[in-house]
Motif scaffolding. Sequence first.
Motif, PDB file in Angstrom:
ATOM      1  N   GLY A 119      10.230   5.378  67.708  1.00 48.23           N
ATOM      2  CA  GLY A 119      10.857   4.764  66.528  1.00 48.23           C
ATOM      3  C   GLY A 119      10.197   3.463  66.087  1.00 48.23           C
ATOM      4  N   ARG A 120       9.701   2.645  67.033  1.00 53.49           N
ATOM      5  CA  ARG A 120       9.115   1.365  66.631  1.00 53.49           C
ATOM      6  C   ARG A 120       7.915   1.568  65.698  1.00 53.49           C
ATOM      7  N   MET A 121       7.190   2.694  65.887  1.00 53.52           N
ATOM      8  CA  MET A 121       6.052   2.962  64.985  1.00 53.52           C
ATOM      9  C   MET A 121       6.540   3.347  63.592  1.00 53.52           C
ATOM     10  N   PHE A 122       7.567   4.192  63.537  1.00 46.94           N
ATOM     11  CA  PHE A 122       8.054   4.639  62.234  1.00 46.94           C
ATOM     12  C   PHE A 122       8.717   3.470  61.489  1.00 46.94           C
ATOM     13  N   ASN A 123       9.399   2.595  62.245  1.00 51.10           N
ATOM     14  CA  ASN A 123       9.991   1.411  61.610  1.00 51.10           C
ATOM     15  C   ASN A 123       8.901   0.492  61.063  1.00 51.10           C
ATOM     16  N   ALA A 124       7.778   0.389  61.801  1.00 47.35           N
ATOM     17  CA  ALA A 124       6.672  -0.450  61.328  1.00 47.35           C
ATOM     18  C   ALA A 124       6.071   0.135  60.046  1.00 47.35           C
ATOM     19  N   LEU A 125       5.994   1.459  59.961  1.00 47.92           N
ATOM     20  CA  LEU A 125       5.454   2.085  58.735  1.00 47.92           C
ATOM     21  C   LEU A 125       6.381   1.813  57.553  1.00 47.92           C
ATOM     22  N   LYS A 126       7.694   1.810  57.813  1.00 51.35           N
ATOM     23  CA  LYS A 126       8.649   1.478  56.738  1.00 51.35           C
ATOM     24  C   LYS A 126       8.457   0.026  56.317  1.00 51.35           C
ATOM     25  N   ARG A 127       8.283  -0.833  57.322  1.00 50.04           N
ATOM     26  CA  ARG A 127       8.159  -2.268  57.050  1.00 50.04           C
ATOM     27  C   ARG A 127       6.947  -2.581  56.158  1.00 50.04           C
ATOM     28  N   VAL A 128       5.837  -1.875  56.371  1.00 50.17           N
ATOM     29  CA  VAL A 128       4.629  -2.154  55.570  1.00 50.17           C
ATOM     30  C   VAL A 128       4.532  -1.222  54.354  1.00 50.17           C
ATOM     31  N   LYS A 129       5.596  -0.476  54.072  1.00 50.20           N
ATOM     32  CA  LYS A 129       5.638   0.427  52.906  1.00 50.20           C
ATOM     33  C   LYS A 129       4.436   1.386  52.897  1.00 50.20           C
ATOM     34  N   MET A 199      -0.988  -0.429  43.563  1.00 53.76           N
ATOM     35  CA  MET A 199      -0.044  -1.201  42.748  1.00 53.76           C
ATOM     36  C   MET A 199       0.902  -2.017  43.635  1.00 53.76           C
ATOM     37  N   HIS A 200       1.082  -1.569  44.886  1.00 54.34           N
ATOM     38  CA  HIS A 200       1.981  -2.268  45.806  1.00 54.34           C
ATOM     39  C   HIS A 200       1.211  -2.946  46.937  1.00 54.34           C
ATOM     40  N   ALA A 201      -0.092  -3.175  46.697  1.00 54.65           N
ATOM     41  CA  ALA A 201      -0.933  -3.751  47.757  1.00 54.65           C
ATOM     42  C   ALA A 201      -0.414  -5.122  48.190  1.00 54.65           C
ATOM     43  N   GLU A 202       0.010  -5.928  47.233  1.00 53.02           N
ATOM     44  CA  GLU A 202       0.449  -7.291  47.586  1.00 53.02           C
ATOM     45  C   GLU A 202       1.676  -7.259  48.492  1.00 53.02           C
ATOM     46  N   GLU A 203       2.600  -6.336  48.203  1.00 54.75           N
ATOM     47  CA  GLU A 203       3.809  -6.240  49.045  1.00 54.75           C
ATOM     48  C   GLU A 203       3.430  -5.868  50.478  1.00 54.75           C
ATOM     49  N   ARG A 204       2.469  -4.946  50.595  1.00 57.58           N
ATOM     50  CA  ARG A 204       2.064  -4.535  51.949  1.00 57.58           C
ATOM     51  C   ARG A 204       1.376  -5.688  52.678  1.00 57.58           C
ATOM     52  N   LEU A 205       0.524  -6.422  51.940  1.00 53.36           N
ATOM     53  CA  LEU A 205      -0.161  -7.560  52.583  1.00 53.36           C
ATOM     54  C   LEU A 205       0.858  -8.623  52.983  1.00 53.36           C
ATOM     55  N   ASP A 206       1.867  -8.844  52.123  1.00 51.36           N
ATOM     56  CA  ASP A 206       2.927  -9.818  52.472  1.00 51.36           C
ATOM     57  C   ASP A 206       3.602  -9.411  53.777  1.00 51.36           C
ATOM     58  N   ALA A 207       3.890  -8.106  53.911  1.00 53.36           N
ATOM     59  CA  ALA A 207       4.548  -7.621  55.139  1.00 53.36           C
ATOM     60  C   ALA A 207       3.657  -7.873  56.351  1.00 53.36           C
ATOM     61  N   LEU A 208       2.352  -7.700  56.165  1.00 51.60           N
ATOM     62  CA  LEU A 208       1.427  -7.925  57.293  1.00 51.60           C
ATOM     63  C   LEU A 208       1.295  -9.400  57.651  1.00 51.60           C
ATOM     64  N   MET A 209       1.661 -10.287  56.700  1.00 54.24           N
ATOM     65  CA  MET A 209       1.515 -11.725  56.967  1.00 54.24           C
ATOM     66  C   MET A 209       2.777 -12.316  57.603  1.00 54.24           C
ATOM     67  N   GLN A 210       3.782 -11.469  57.826  1.00 58.68           N
ATOM     68  CA  GLN A 210       5.000 -11.970  58.453  1.00 58.68           C
ATOM     69  C   GLN A 210       4.937 -11.827  59.980  1.00 58.68           C
TER      70      GLN A 210
END
Length: 255
Positions: A119-129, A199-210
């Motif tokens: 589950g931790r992997m699938f949750n991480a995929l959700k987190r980074v969209k 189009m959602h690259a910035e959101e994914r990068l933001d998630a990676l910077m947290q």
Amino acid sequence: MVVQTAESKKTIKLVITRQDGPDSQSYTEEFEIPYRPNMNVIGALMEIQRNPTNANGGKTAPVCWESNCLEEVCGACSMVINGKPRQACTAIIDKLEQPIRLAPMKTFPVVRDLAIDRGRMFNALKRVKAWIPIDGTYDLGPGPRMAETKRQWAYELSKCMTCGVCLEACPNVNDRSSFIGPAPVSQVRLFNAHPTGEMHAEERLDALMQDGGIEGCGNSQNCVQSCPKGIPLTTSIAALNNDTTKQLFKKWFAQ
Ligand code: SF4
Ligand code: FES
């Protein structure tokens, strides 16, 4: 040391780390089953399931494991085999030193015996969209075309089967760290490269910077050596280090 092969013994010896439930103590149990040519580890586990008797002749509970595709595509059968995290469906008995030691991957909670909760992997995929956002309410027609050279490296990244082996191999993924691990980071690179996904690259990068994001990587490089799909994980991490740094400066200057 003389290595006893399955061929010479005509039986297969296994030492399996077992656990009756998520909160139970683990223990090992030995099994000796009849040899058949061309068996894989899943075949050996099925044999134990058919006749759940341990090496001392005692009746025992069948060993629990997870598998689906049986061709190294779904990632469900990952476990530690003779000390190495890998897929049980492509682990051929004839190529393994005996006794064959099977254990669950310790990075993930054990559900029972060799079955783990990824589950931790699938949750991480959700987190980074890690998806392309299309709502499916009407036919959008063919998507934008990708340049062939880009499509080729993106295809390599798309082979990830969320097997968890790279997380198991990474010293920075553990219960003392919130690092999401190499696979979700690489999936950000894949979806940011897609003409619609970008189009959602910035959101994914933001998630990676947290917290738990890309700064958790300690550059051990174990991940790239362990990935059964040969995904260039360290190249993805380097590319995203670059992209997140650029995004950080962009945000500073925009203030
Ligand atoms: S990147 Fe490779 S090792 Fe990691 S989860 Fe995906 S397929 Fe498995
Ligand atoms: S059963 Fe799918 S990867 Fe092994």
